[in-house]
Design a protein around this motif. Structure first.
Motif, mmCIF file in Angstrom:
data_model
loop_
_atom_site.group_PDB
_atom_site.id
_atom_site.type_symbol
_atom_site.label_atom_id
_atom_site.label_comp_id
_atom_site.label_asym_id
_atom_site.label_seq_id
_atom_site.Cartn_x
_atom_site.Cartn_y
_atom_site.Cartn_z
ATOM 1 N N VAL A 159 39.940 32.770 40.318
ATOM 2 C CA VAL A 159 39.673 32.102 41.596
ATOM 3 C C VAL A 159 38.500 32.756 42.322
ATOM 4 C CG1 VAL A 159 40.635 31.549 43.872
ATOM 5 C CG2 VAL A 159 42.056 31.313 41.820
ATOM 6 N N TYR A 160 38.388 34.072 42.194
ATOM 7 C CA TYR A 160 37.268 34.775 42.818
ATOM 8 C C TYR A 160 35.925 34.252 42.299
ATOM 9 C CZ TYR A 160 34.364 38.710 44.364
ATOM 10 O OH TYR A 160 33.389 39.495 44.963
ATOM 11 N N LYS A 161 35.835 34.013 40.995
ATOM 12 C CA LYS A 161 34.613 33.471 40.399
ATOM 13 C C LYS A 161 34.319 32.063 40.919
ATOM 14 C CE LYS A 161 35.012 36.143 36.119
ATOM 15 N NZ LYS A 161 35.272 36.091 34.655
ATOM 16 N N ILE A 162 35.364 31.263 41.073
ATOM 17 C CA ILE A 162 35.189 29.904 41.607
ATOM 18 C C ILE A 162 34.665 29.956 43.041
ATOM 19 C CG2 ILE A 162 36.425 27.813 42.344
ATOM 20 C CD1 ILE A 162 38.339 28.321 39.970
ATOM 21 N N MET A 163 35.242 30.827 43.851
ATOM 22 C CA MET A 163 34.859 30.913 45.255
ATOM 23 C C MET A 163 33.417 31.381 45.432
ATOM 24 S SD MET A 163 38.421 32.520 46.750
ATOM 25 C CE MET A 163 37.804 32.675 48.439
ATOM 26 N N LYS A 164 32.969 32.258 44.555
ATOM 27 C CA LYS A 164 31.598 32.776 44.653
ATOM 28 C C LYS A 164 30.548 31.686 44.469
ATOM 29 C CE LYS A 164 30.622 36.788 42.792
ATOM 30 N NZ LYS A 164 30.555 37.884 41.791
ATOM 31 N N LYS A 165 30.931 30.576 43.847
ATOM 32 C CA LYS A 165 30.016 29.441 43.704
ATOM 33 C C LYS A 165 29.723 28.790 45.062
ATOM 34 C CE LYS A 165 31.889 28.132 39.154
ATOM 35 N NZ LYS A 165 32.617 27.043 38.424
ATOM 36 N N PHE A 166 30.628 28.989 46.013
ATOM 37 C CA PHE A 166 30.505 28.324 47.310
ATOM 38 C C PHE A 166 29.952 29.253 48.400
ATOM 39 C CE2 PHE A 166 33.598 25.920 44.951
ATOM 40 C CZ PHE A 166 33.296 24.602 45.259
ATOM 41 N N GLY A 167 29.760 30.521 48.086
ATOM 42 C CA GLY A 167 29.203 31.428 49.071
ATOM 43 C C GLY A 167 29.697 32.847 48.884
#
Length: 375
Positions: A246-254
């Motif tokens: 999930v951390y990797k996914i969130m980093k795509k958004f900021g």
């Protein structure tokens, strides 16, 4: 006898799969303990024995467990185990697979089983060795009811070994009677009883939205719709093994920070600086709810989960938005006023603008439940 032999052959057939799964982090404690009795001896003390499946059910037991000097708790999942271990008066075990129970179960005051954990050998052996067997918070969901009816003959055998059934509602009572349950009392849903224990305090920089108990595909689906310039967003995945994913996914958004990272402190409170924050610490939701402006309840935007408990957020009167797939939590949703249900994620911002503060309608009679267990 036939059931035991059948279970034994199922066990033998499943051994290669169990050994393979035991190397996965999600099952590295539970499978060795449940299916190989690794570091999982019988309970030492003859006291009240509570059994629940996973994190949510075990957490709901806290209010009752605290009424006893000491208890035994058995669970199925790793998250349930960690929740039970946090209770200072508890001795915790994983519940072994059915074929081990005749040799594993010792005598007890009462066996109290949560919700739909209807294991035949569990009740059959406990009926012979414990003073009383109780099914607590019993429910049969709309989705599960037809499946239960197909095996009514089997559930009738289970209910022969249950002394008291404490149902969530009159609807559940009727369904349980159809399956052969007797001595049923409608007591309400113990998950409506919630006593928060605030251990950490936070400071937010902007209006705070919490994505609570999210599952695979939900984080990206929801984050795409949110204005991260307007809000701070804390994402709380349901399963800890997904934290890094999930951390990797969130980093795509900021820019994203982690609760378990080096958060700054001001006046004894942890400061949430970034627009995106990953909560990678179990048991932290209740602390975050105290400062939340809105909760988007996960497990309801994908069709394979069935929703999660809205009571904790409703305790703080936080506005709640949910997807349409909450079929496993219908009873609890009915206990909360003003949950906003959306059938399309594109309607999320419209729902945020029109959301209202949530409120718990009724609370369960906890003293009545404790009396029935003890008397």
């Amino acid at each position: 006898m036939f059931y035991y032999i059948f279970s034994f052959f199922i066990y033998l057939f499943s051994l290669p799969f169990l050994i393979f799964l035991s190397f996965k982090s999600k099952y590295k404690k539970s499978i060795p303990a449940r299916f190989f009795l690794y570091k999982n001896p019988p309970f030492k003390n003859k006291t009240y024995w509570f059994h629940s499946c996973s994190y949510g059910e075990t957490k709901a037991l806290r209010s009752i467990v605290e009424k006893f000097e000491s208890v035994n708790i058995s669970v199925i999942t790793n998250t349930g185990y960690e929740a039970a271990k946090s209770y200072k008066n508890s001795d915790v075990r994983f519940l072994p697979f059915e074929i081990f129970l005749p040799f594993w179960i010792r005598s007890c005051e009462s066996l109290v089983v949560m919700e739909a954990e209807l294991w035949y050998m569990l009740f059959f052996i406990a009926k012979k060795r414990c003073k009383k067997t109780i099914l607590l918070n019993a429910r049969i969901s709309d989705r599960s009811y037809p499946k239960y009816l197909k095996f009514r003959w089997f559930y009738e055998r289970i209910f022969e070994n249950i002394d008291i059934v404490l149902a969530q509602s009159e609807k559940d009572k009727k369904r349980l009677q159809e399956l052969g349950a007797k001595n049923i009392e409608v007591i309400g849903n113990i998950k409506t009883y919630f006593k928060p224990e605030i251990k950490r305090k936070y400071i937010k920089k902007k209006p705070l939205i919490i994505l609570a108990s999210t599952h695979k595909n939900e984080e990206e689906m929801i984050l795409k719709e949110l204005d991260l310039k307007k809000y701070q967003v804390v994402v709380v995945p349901r399963h800890p093994e997904r934290f890094d994913e999930v951390y990797k996914i969130m980093k795509k958004f900021g820019k994203t920070e982690r609760i378990n990272g080096k958060l700054k402190m001001e006046n004894g409170k942890f400061v949430l600086n970034n627009d995106l924050i990953l909560c990678d610490k179990m048991g932290e939701l209740v602390n975050l709810y105290t400062i939340a402006d809105l909760v988007i309840l996960g497990g309801s935007f994908v069709d394979n989960v069935g929703g999660h408990n809205p009571i904790e957020a409703a305790y703080f009167n936080v506005p709640i938005i949910s997807g349409k797939y909450y079929f496993n939590q219908t009873a609890l949703y009915n206990e909360v006023e003003n949950i906003m249900i959306i059938d399309d994620i594109k309607k999320l911002n419209e729902a945020i603008m029109s959301s209202k503060r949530s409120k718990i309608k009724n609370r369960v009679d906890l003293d009545r439940i404790v009396k029935l267990i003890k008397e």
